[in-house]
Design an enzyme around this catalytic site. Structure first.
Site, PDB file in Angstrom:
ATOM      1  N   ASP A 103      50.394   3.366  38.435  1.00 48.63           N
ATOM      2  CA  ASP A 103      50.259   2.608  37.183  1.00 48.63           C
ATOM      3  C   ASP A 103      51.447   2.728  36.257  1.00 48.63           C
ATOM      4  OD1 ASP A 103      49.850   5.099  35.921  1.00 48.63           O
ATOM      5  OD2 ASP A 103      48.360   4.233  34.557  1.00 48.63           O
ATOM      6  N   GLU A 104      52.581   3.158  36.796  1.00 49.18           N
ATOM      7  CA  GLU A 104      53.755   3.284  35.937  1.00 49.18           C
ATOM      8  C   GLU A 104      54.966   2.603  36.565  1.00 49.18           C
ATOM      9  OE1 GLU A 104      54.295   7.375  34.541  1.00 49.18           O
ATOM     10  OE2 GLU A 104      52.144   7.675  34.886  1.00 49.18           O
ATOM     11  N   TYR A 151      42.433   2.625  36.650  1.00 53.51           N
ATOM     12  CA  TYR A 151      41.354   2.255  37.577  1.00 53.51           C
ATOM     13  C   TYR A 151      40.188   1.612  36.802  1.00 53.51           C
ATOM     14  CZ  TYR A 151      43.467   5.138  41.322  1.00 53.51           C
ATOM     15  OH  TYR A 151      44.302   5.678  42.265  1.00 53.51           O
ATOM     16  N   ARG A 197      36.094   7.520  26.301  1.00 55.84           N
ATOM     17  CA  ARG A 197      36.912   8.603  25.725  1.00 55.84           C
ATOM     18  C   ARG A 197      36.455   8.947  24.315  1.00 55.84           C
ATOM     19  NH1 ARG A 197      42.973   7.855  28.479  1.00 55.84           N
ATOM     20  NH2 ARG A 197      42.128   7.055  30.430  1.00 55.84           N
ATOM     21  N   ASP A 252      53.077   2.211  31.238  1.00 52.12           N
ATOM     22  CA  ASP A 252      51.944   2.950  31.817  1.00 52.12           C
ATOM     23  C   ASP A 252      50.680   2.171  31.459  1.00 52.12           C
ATOM     24  OD1 ASP A 252      51.107   6.459  32.012  1.00 52.12           O
ATOM     25  OD2 ASP A 252      49.800   4.740  32.334  1.00 52.12           O
ATOM     26  N   LEU A 253      49.949   1.757  32.478  1.00 53.55           N
ATOM     27  CA  LEU A 253      48.744   0.967  32.213  1.00 53.55           C
ATOM     28  C   LEU A 253      47.660   1.852  31.605  1.00 53.55           C
ATOM     29  CD1 LEU A 253      49.073  -0.914  35.524  1.00 53.55           C
ATOM     30  CD2 LEU A 253      49.135  -2.004  33.282  1.00 53.55           C
TER      31      LEU A 253
HETATM   32  N1  DCP Z   1      44.551   9.103  39.195  1.00 49.81           N
HETATM   33  C1  DCP Z   1      43.841   9.753  40.186  1.00 49.81           C
HETATM   34  N2  DCP Z   1      43.928  11.107  40.324  1.00 49.81           N
HETATM   35  C2  DCP Z   1      44.732  11.825  39.494  1.00 49.81           C
HETATM   36  C3  DCP Z   1      45.469  11.184  38.486  1.00 49.81           C
HETATM   37  C4  DCP Z   1      45.358   9.815  38.366  1.00 49.81           C
HETATM   38  O1  DCP Z   1      43.112   9.101  40.936  1.00 49.81           O
HETATM   39  N3  DCP Z   1      44.799  13.144  39.639  1.00 49.81           N
HETATM   40  C5  DCP Z   1      44.429   7.652  39.080  1.00 49.81           C
HETATM   41  C6  DCP Z   1      43.365   7.205  38.099  1.00 49.81           C
HETATM   42  C7  DCP Z   1      44.101   6.598  36.961  1.00 49.81           C
HETATM   43  C8  DCP Z   1      45.442   6.233  37.538  1.00 49.81           C
HETATM   44  O2  DCP Z   1      45.667   7.117  38.611  1.00 49.81           O
HETATM   45  O3  DCP Z   1      43.436   5.461  36.461  1.00 49.81           O
HETATM   46  C9  DCP Z   1      46.584   6.345  36.530  1.00 49.81           C
HETATM   47  O4  DCP Z   1      46.697   7.668  35.989  1.00 49.81           O
HETATM   48  P1  DCP Z   1      47.030   7.920  34.464  1.00 49.81           P
HETATM   49  O5  DCP Z   1      47.303   9.363  34.303  1.00 49.81           O
HETATM   50  O6  DCP Z   1      48.050   6.969  33.977  1.00 49.81           O
HETATM   51  O7  DCP Z   1      45.660   7.669  33.724  1.00 49.81           O
HETATM   52  P2  DCP Z   1      44.998   6.328  33.241  1.00 49.81           P
HETATM   53  O8  DCP Z   1      45.874   5.146  33.447  1.00 49.81           O
HETATM   54  O9  DCP Z   1      43.650   6.229  33.865  1.00 49.81           O
HETATM   55  O10 DCP Z   1      44.770   6.593  31.703  1.00 49.81           O
HETATM   56  P3  DCP Z   1      45.818   6.477  30.495  1.00 49.81           P
HETATM   57  O11 DCP Z   1      45.305   5.381  29.632  1.00 49.81           O
HETATM   58  O12 DCP Z   1      45.733   7.801  29.801  1.00 49.81           O
HETATM   59  O13 DCP Z   1      47.179   6.214  31.073  1.00 49.81           O
HETATM   60 MG    MG Z   2      47.843   5.074  32.779  1.00 55.21          MG
HETATM   61 MG    MG Z   3      50.076   6.954  34.522  1.00 52.91          MG
END
Ligand code: DCP
Ligand code: MG
Ligand code: MG
Length: 446
Positions: free
Chosen positions: A130-131, A43, A75, A38-39
């Site tokens: 991202d996964e 974004y 964060r 999971d990145l």
């Molecule tokens: N995303 C989105 N709308 C959502 C959920 C996610 O547009 N309801 C997009 C933004 C995130 C990306 O998908 O960057 C990946 O979601 P993650 O839940 O993995 O969150 P992040 O990668 O941003 O953060 P983390 O470091 O917690 O994984």
């Molecule tokens: Mg992520």
């Molecule tokens: Mg994710």
């Protein structure tokens, strides 16, 4: 806020419903080794890679009035994912916001990540943007067979343990898995500049659950004996990957809220609601059992684009929105190289009560001569598809009465490759064209 992503679920339905052993350890040669990547703040990371000046400032990615994600600097100030812009600015007045409505760069990076992982092992399944899951069982088995070592050690964390204190030789396959995960995370960082988290376990369910145990930019291995602990740490059924919104609602209606409730619920009663196989699968998930295979994702089966807005209430505005959406979709379809044969239009009418689920669609075949214009990039494709779109629109909406739309989605499906048409297809993932990642994943879920 993604146009077509569901970040919570994947299809666990294709696995056997037979309960797997959750105990045991080193000697279980049949146990799989599954990785989940999971990145970090995806974004936001893409934006930071594009503009390194954003690296050290609190950064949020904004879609409409929502901060869909933020970097880890933000964060620390208490900004969280999916916070309103107002609330985020209150937490962190110096928050830098970039617009994230155009998904092009996120999509491209997303496919670069999958492509890089696939170059190591083809068994890669995408989940959202991202996964990725990866089944490395064969690679691990091969490594152990070819070069047996005695001084195994874990890379990264081991769930519930001090990694240094774990006798890695008792879990050689997971230990090797953790080394491979570290190597792949290193490759993602050195080649694409991206940090990620990884989970190493014996199933998709457990790998996904454990990958977020230490964030950001870390990895965690789950030993089989801690399956109960990690499942026990979940505070609700919706936290179980594979139990999405609808399943969660049905379980709630049965009075099931906690993981324990589902574990002990009578299977026959569960089967009445979900069918036998599905009921068993869902209950297995609550016990930490998931036999579903990692299924290579391959190219997306449809490409779509959508936008949501406050109000569209005239035909002129509708045509304009259709043109905008189709322009970007046609560009992507042209790069893809496959020929679309079905066009679907989806709209959402304004509803004060049913905000998320009132989508309606109509679809029709795309005449072959128009499909060919899409592949060739002819400028005639756009007006012809807009005209098809408007016909579909009139099937959905009676324009002699007032109407109020809040969303529009255009989708091309039944994508025909070279095998099916005379045109050429640029090979997905492997083509040298810079456009090769410009695809959109299919929605995942049940
Ligand atoms: N995303 C989105 N709308 C959502 C959920 C996610 O547009 N309801 C997009 C933004 C995130 C990306 O998908 O960057 C990946 O979601 P993650 O839940 O993995 O969150 P992040 O990668 O941003 O953060 P983390 O470091 O917690 O994984
Ligand atoms: Mg992520
Ligand atoms: Mg994710």
């Amino acid at each position: 806020m993604d146009e077509d992503e569901d970040d919570a679920d994947w299809d666990t339905s294709s696995g056997s419903s037979a309960p797997a052993s959750t105990g045991g350890g080193c000697s279980d040669g049949s146990r799989r080794v599954v990785l989940h990547f999971d990145l970090d703040c995806f974004y936001a990371q893409v934006e930071m890679v594009r503009n390194p000046a954003l690296r050290d400032v609190p950064l949020g990615v904004q879609q409409k009035y929502i901060v869909v994600t933020c970097n880890y600097v933000a964060r620390e100030y208490g900004v969280t994912k999916l916070m309103s812009v107002t609330a985020a600015k209150e937490k962190c007045p110096q928050l830098v916001l970039v617009k994230g409505e155009d998904l092009t760069h996120y999509r491209e990076t997303s496919y670069k990540v999958t492509e890089l992982l696939m170059s190591y092992c083809p068994l890669v399944e995408r989940l959202g943007f991202d996964e990725n899951f990866m089944d490395i069982t064969e690679i691990v088995n091969g490594k152990i067979r070819e070069a047996p070592v005695t001084d195994y050690c874990f890379s990264g964390h081991v769930y519930n343990c001090q990694a240094a204190g774990v006798r890695a030789s008792e879990y050689p396959r997971l230990a090797v898995g953790s080394q491979i995960a570290a190597e792949l995370r290193g490759a993602l960082h050195s080649r694409l500049g991206l940090t990620s988290c990884a989970g190493i376990a014996s199933s998709k369910l457990l790998a996904k659950l454990v990958s977020g145990a230490h964030k950001p930019n870390q990895q965690t291995t789950l030993l089989p004996k801690y399956t109960g602990d990690i499942i026990g740490s979940l505070t609700g059924l919706r936290q179980i990957p594979g139990i999405g919104y609808r399943t969660g609602e049905k379980l709630k209606a049965l009075g099931l809220l906690a993981v324990r409730d589902l574990q002990v619920f009578h299977l026959a009663a569960l089967a009445k609601e979900f069918g036998e196989a599905n009921a068993q699968r869902i209950q297995n998930l609550a016990h930490g059992i998931d036999e579903s295979p990692v299924t290579p994702s391959g190219p997306p089966q449809s490409l779509s684009d959508e936008d949501s807005f406050k109000e569209i209430s005239t035909v002129t505005e509708t045509v304009k929105k259709l043109e905008d959406l189709l322009t970007s979709l046609l560009e992507r379809m042209h790069k893809d190289g496959r020929q679309p044969s079905t066009f679907r239009l989806t709209i959402r009418r304004f509803s004060s009560t049913d905000r998320w689920f009132s989508r309606e669609s109509r679809q029709c075949p795309i005449p072959i001569h128009i499909g060919q214009k899409v592949i060739s990039g002819s400028s005639e494709a756009l007006p012809q598809l807009v005209s098809i779109g408007i016909k579909l629109f009139h099937k959905l909406i009676d324009t002699s009465a007032p109407f109020h739309l809040t969303l529009m989605n255009v989708c091309f499906s039944n994508l025909l490759s070279r095998r099916d048409t005379k045109g050429s297809i640029k090979s997905f993932f492997t083509a040298k064209s810079p456009s090769r990642q410009d695809k959109k994943p299919e929605p995942q879920g049940f």
